[in-house]
Design an enzyme around this catalytic site. Structure first.
Site, PDB file in Angstrom:
ATOM      1  N   GLU A 173      20.508 -12.537  25.704  1.00  0.00           N
ATOM      2  CA  GLU A 173      19.235 -12.284  25.018  1.00  0.00           C
ATOM      3  C   GLU A 173      18.060 -13.012  25.670  1.00  0.00           C
ATOM      4  O   GLU A 173      17.241 -13.650  24.991  1.00  0.00           O
ATOM      5  CB  GLU A 173      19.347 -12.669  23.536  1.00  0.00           C
ATOM      6  CG  GLU A 173      20.298 -11.769  22.776  1.00  0.00           C
ATOM      7  CD  GLU A 173      20.305 -12.020  21.263  1.00  0.00           C
ATOM      8  OE1 GLU A 173      19.623 -12.964  20.807  1.00  0.00           O
ATOM      9  OE2 GLU A 173      20.985 -11.259  20.542  1.00  0.00           O
ATOM     10  N   GLU A 292      26.730  -7.044  20.970  1.00  0.00           N
ATOM     11  CA  GLU A 292      26.529  -7.641  19.644  1.00  0.00           C
ATOM     12  C   GLU A 292      26.089  -6.524  18.707  1.00  0.00           C
ATOM     13  O   GLU A 292      25.056  -5.895  18.933  1.00  0.00           O
ATOM     14  CB  GLU A 292      25.458  -8.745  19.651  1.00  0.00           C
ATOM     15  CG  GLU A 292      25.911 -10.049  20.281  1.00  0.00           C
ATOM     16  CD  GLU A 292      24.923 -11.184  20.040  1.00  0.00           C
ATOM     17  OE1 GLU A 292      24.295 -11.204  18.949  1.00  0.00           O
ATOM     18  OE2 GLU A 292      24.787 -12.028  20.933  1.00  0.00           O
TER      19      GLU A 292
END
Length: 503
Positions: A173, A292
């Site tokens: 991320e 995710e």
């Protein structure tokens, strides 16, 4: 009663299911590791400190790959801290989640656990506070036989054979301002390219996942993927997608319609990948790692009350209900419908932290979302067929949402002379049953083997340690075939697994 018709052709194939689409995720966060998979002082643990009850449930879940060690955690992690004699391992502050990390569980313990749990590692490297040099070192430690500093260090730690880890995430991320070492798309694309280049110098067989957007709703979405891939296309094999959904508005139809948003997200990223491929005139395609995904919102208010700098707190411990299970089923169906490009996916996470499995000091139990994942993981292997549903729709913020989410998977094994067709379906209508039909005359000799149903009258029903079986599937479905036509009544708010086998 609403009516839906499935159209499926055995020769119209989307693609083979990569079993890694049924992956999961363990981060050093909350009680995912400590009191989750690892609790050495528990009578429920083995001689390694691994929870035996959890390991059994993980095996039953059918998880072929587990991403580790993060997540936000990895962007400040020194992997060396979790190796060597445990009495010499340092305790560190962990700024991503405001806790203390003891490092009593680390890389080698994780590799031991994956072997016993019947899964494989998906390792992440720190591209937040570290970079290419650190990635080179951990790869040398894990994959070289010996004769170099880090490979010999592994041997000194008691691991003669290399771990031989082949799947690696290039950070986590990195588009997120919350991330340690947050970067612009160009900065990340450059470091990902150079890290990937160095890693493939050491082991040309590794597969690398570049960071895509942390959410469809990031302001940088689209431009991020285009810029990152323009820099690291030659080194990357996959680009990641992350997405969590919530029902904070208590709007169940809108909540279940998130499968439409997920489908749009996947299609958009595929388009960007292919645009960069065309722009760079490349032959290889970039595939997707949805590493995710889950429902996440139940625990957020509780987590605001946590004291900082404690160890393994009860953090992100969502207690899932029945409507969450319906969306999880729909999300898996959505990814299967893109099986040609979604090759890896990780339910975040595996134990205690927004997880299908929960533990206490006295046992472990299955949350509601455990069941759709386990059933689709078990029976969703083979070839995804192009599945078109002629079904009623309802309005949502993403446009029209179908009342029926569905996909068909064909698994024909010539070696064992077995053949099975599985239909996964979610009826999102909260009040009415649905009449489902499908022309299966191309599948001569197939008969209904089993019709599994997951339903409950209360959308908010949840499994707990004291009532672990409140929401669970049953084999009481009514699907049948007559004259080559499949028919079934799908009760309101329900998930279905219709298994057909060749007689």
């Amino acid at each position: 009663m609403k009516k839906s018709v499935l159209h499926v052709d055995r020769y119209m194939k989307v693609g083979e299911v990569d079993e890694r689409i049924y992956g999961s995720f363990i981060e050093h966060l909350g009680r995912a590791v400590y009191e989750g998979i690892y609790q050495p002082d528990s009578p429920l643990s083995d001689e390694n400190g691994f929870r035996r009850d959890v390991m059994g449930l993980v095996r039953e879940l059918g998880v072929p790959v587990v991403r580790y060690p993060g997540g936000n955690f990895v962007s400040g992690y020194h992997w060396e801290d979790g190796t060597g004699p445990k009495e010499l391992r340092p305790q560190r502050i962990e700024p991503a989640w405001n806790v203390i990390e003891t490092n009593q569980f680390g890389l080698n313990e994780f590799m031991d656990w994956t072997s016993l749990a019947g899964t494989a590692p998906m390792m992440a490297v720190n591209l937040g506070t570290r970079g290419p040099e650190d990635a080179k070192n951990i790869l040398e430690y894990c994959n070289l036989k010996g004769g170099s500093y880090y490979s010999d260090l592994r041997i000194a730690h008691g691991y003669q054979k290399p771990h031989d880890i082949k799947l690696w995430c290039l950070g986590n991320e990195m588009d997120g301002p919350w991330q340690m070492g947050h970067k612009t798309a160009y900065e990340y694309g450059r470091i990902a390219a150079e890290t990937g280049r160095v890693m493939k110098m050491i082991d040309p067989d590794v597969e690398l996942v570049a960071c895509g957007s942390s959410s469809l709703y990031m302001d940088t979405f689209g431009d991020w993927e285009d810029t990152v891939l323009s820099e690291c296309y030659d080194q990357a094999d996959y680009i990641s997608l992350h997405q969590y959904y919530d029902n904070c508005a208590d709007d169940t139809p809108g909540f279940l319609a998130n499968t439409v948003a997920m489908d749009q997200f996947i299609s958009s990223v595929i388009s960007i990948c292919d645009a960069v491929k065309a722009k760079k005139r490349k032959k290889k395609s970039i595939h997707l790692s949805f590493d995710e995904w889950n429902v996440w919102y139940h625990s957020k208010e509780q987590d605001k009350k946590l004291e900082p700098w404690c160890k393994a707190p009860h953090q992100l411990e969502d207690i899932y209900n029945f409507e969450d299970a319906l969306l999880v089923a729909g999300m898996l169906i959505t990814m299967l419908r893109h099986a040609d490009r979604v090759r890896i996916a990780c339910l975040a996470q595996l134990v205690n932290v927004i997880a299908p499995i929960m533990t206490s000091d006295t046992g472990a139990w299955k949350q509601t979302i455990y069941y759709p994942f386990a059933l689709i993981s078990k029976y969703g292997r083979g070839t995804v067929l192009h599945t078109v549903a002629d079904t009623p729709v309802y309005e949502c913020r993403y446009g029209d949402a179908p009342y029926l989410d569905s996909v068909c998977v064909l698994n024909e094994n010539e070696a064992s002379e077995t053949a099975e067709l599985t239909i996964f379906a979610v009826n999102k209508d909260l009040k009415e049953s649905m009449e489902l039909s499908c022309d299966l005359r191309q599948f001569e000799g197939y008969q209904v083997k089993e019709h599994i149903v997951l339903t409950h009258p209360d959308l908010k029903a949840a499994n707990t340690q004291s009532a672990p079986d409140l929401v669970k599937p049953s084999a009481g479905g009514n699907a049948k075939i007559e004259g080559g036509i499949l028919s079934a009544i799908l009760c309101d708010k329900s998930f279905h697994v219709i298994r057909l086998a060749k007689s």
